[in-house]
Design an enzyme around this catalytic site. Structure first.
Site, PDB file in Angstrom:
ATOM      1  CE  LYS A 120      14.815 -62.456  99.794  1.00 21.52           C
ATOM      2  NZ  LYS A 120      15.878 -61.866  98.947  1.00 21.52           N
ATOM      3  CG  ASP A 125      15.408 -46.710  95.341  1.00 23.55           C
ATOM      4  OD1 ASP A 125      15.219 -47.930  95.519  1.00 23.55           O
ATOM      5  OD2 ASP A 125      14.605 -45.840  95.737  1.00 23.55           O
ATOM      6  CB  VAL A 126      17.173 -52.182  93.381  1.00 20.11           C
ATOM      7  CG1 VAL A 126      18.690 -52.282  93.456  1.00 20.11           C
ATOM      8  CG2 VAL A 126      16.526 -52.523  94.713  1.00 20.11           C
ATOM      9  CG  ASN A 180      23.003 -58.753  98.805  1.00 19.54           C
ATOM     10  OD1 ASN A 180      22.794 -59.733  99.509  1.00 19.54           O
ATOM     11  ND2 ASN A 180      23.306 -57.567  99.318  1.00 19.54           N
ATOM     12  CE1 TYR A 235      13.797 -61.234 103.169  1.00 19.12           C
ATOM     13  CE2 TYR A 235      13.461 -63.520 103.792  1.00 19.12           C
ATOM     14  CZ  TYR A 235      14.292 -62.503 103.376  1.00 19.12           C
ATOM     15  OH  TYR A 235      15.629 -62.754 103.166  1.00 19.12           O
TER      16      TYR A 235
END
Length: 254
Positions: free
Chosen positions: A163, A64-65, A91, A159
Site C-alpha cells: 500500500k 485476474d489483475v 480496488n 500489505y
C-alpha cells in the site's frame, strides 16, 4: 453529490464483493456504465443482471489483475464495447496471514505484491494508455490505498509495503497524467465493514499485543466518497482522501 453523465464509463476491479461491489452499485446509481471486473465471474454476472433489471448498464468481465494478458484483454474489451473509459477504480487487493515476518513465506509475500502492486500498476498503465489516446482525451484513475499506506498494523509487512507502493504510484500517475488531462487520486479506507473486515468486530491484535474489538464504518460511506471523487470535473482532483471509523486506532496507533 455530483450526478454523472449517463454516457460515462467506469471500471471497478474486485467488483464481486466488499468495497468493490458497493462502489460499483453506487456508480451504477450515479448513471455510469460500469465494467465489473474480478476473478470470480458468478458474483459479477449476478450484479450485472441486477443492474440491467434496474435499467442500468453493466458489463461483467472475468479478470485476474496479476496477469498482464488478462488485464490487456479487459481493456481491449472496454475499448471495443464501450468506446472509452472515464473512471477506473483500482480496488482489487488481498492481505497475508498476520504472523511475525520470519514466519511469512516468500509465496505469501509475492501473492500480495503481485495483486496489490503489480495488479494495480497493470490496470493503471492500461487505463492511462486508453485515456491518453481516446477522444476527448483524459479520465480519472482512483486507487484503493489503505490507511496502511501511511501507518502499519502489527505483522502486516506485505500489505503495508504494497500500500505504500500504491501511494507512490498514485502520486506519480497524478504528475505524469497532467499533460493528458488524466487525474489520479487515492482513497485510504479504514475499517469499512465488509466480509474481509468482519473480524474487526471480534478482536484485532493491537501494537501493544492486546486483542481489541475495533469500531467499523458502513461501506456505503466509502462508496459515496468514491462517487464524489468520480463525479468531479477533471480540472479538480482529490489526490488523497481518508475514510475511516472515527474512533479506530489510526491517528494514535502504536
Amino acid at each position: 453529490m455530483s450526478t454523472s453523465n449517463p454516457t460515462k464509463v467506469a471500471l471497478v476491479t474486485g467488483a464481486g464483493s466488499g468495497i468493490g461491489r458497493a462502489v460499483a452499485k453506487q456508480l451504477l446509481k450515479d448513471g455510469f456504465t460500469v465494467v465489473l471486473a474480478g476473478r470470480r465471474i458468478e458474483p459479477l454476472n449476478e450484479l450485472a443482471e441486477q443492474a440491467r433489471a434496474a435499467g442500468q448498464q453493466a458489463l461483467a468481465v472475468s479478470t485476474d489483475v496479476r496477469d498482464p494478458a488478462s488485464v490487456e484483454a479487459l481493456f481491449a474489451q472496454i475499448e471495443q464495447t464501450c468506446g472509452r473509459l472515464d473512471v477506473s477504480f483500482n480496488n482489487a487487493g488481498i492481505g497475508a496471514p498476520a504472523v511475525p515476518m520470519d514466519e511469512l513465506s516468500f509465496e505469501q509475500w509475492k501473492n500480495v505484491i503481485d495483486t496489490n502492486v503489480n495488479g494495480v500498476f497493470l490496470c493503471v498503465r492500461a487505463a492511462f494508455g486508453l485515456m491518453r489516446r481516446q477522444v476527448p482525451q483524459g479520465g480519472r484513475i482512483i486507487n484503493n490505498g489503505s490507511i496502511s499506506s501511511h501507518t502499519p498494523r502489527l505483522f502486516s509487512s506485505p500489505y503495508t509495503a504494497s500500500k505504500h507502493a500504491v501511494l507512490g504510484l498514485t502520486k506519480s500517475t497524478a504528475l505524469d497524467g497532467r499533460q493528458y488531462n488524466i487525474a489520479c487520486g487515492q482513497i485510504d479506507i479504514g475499517n469499512a465493514l465488509t466480509e474481509m473486515t468482519e473480524r474487526m468486530t471480534h478482536g484485532v491484535l493491537q501494537a501493544n499485543g492486546v486483542l481489541a474489538v475495533e469500531p467499523t464504518v458502513d461501506v456505503q460511506h466509502v462508496a459515496e466518497a468514491v462517487s464524489y471523487m468520480a463525479g468531479l470535473p477533471l480540472s479538480a482532483n482529490v489526490l488523497n482522501m481518508t475514510v475511516m471509523a472515527s474512533s479506530m486506532p489510526f491517528v494514535g496507533r502504536g
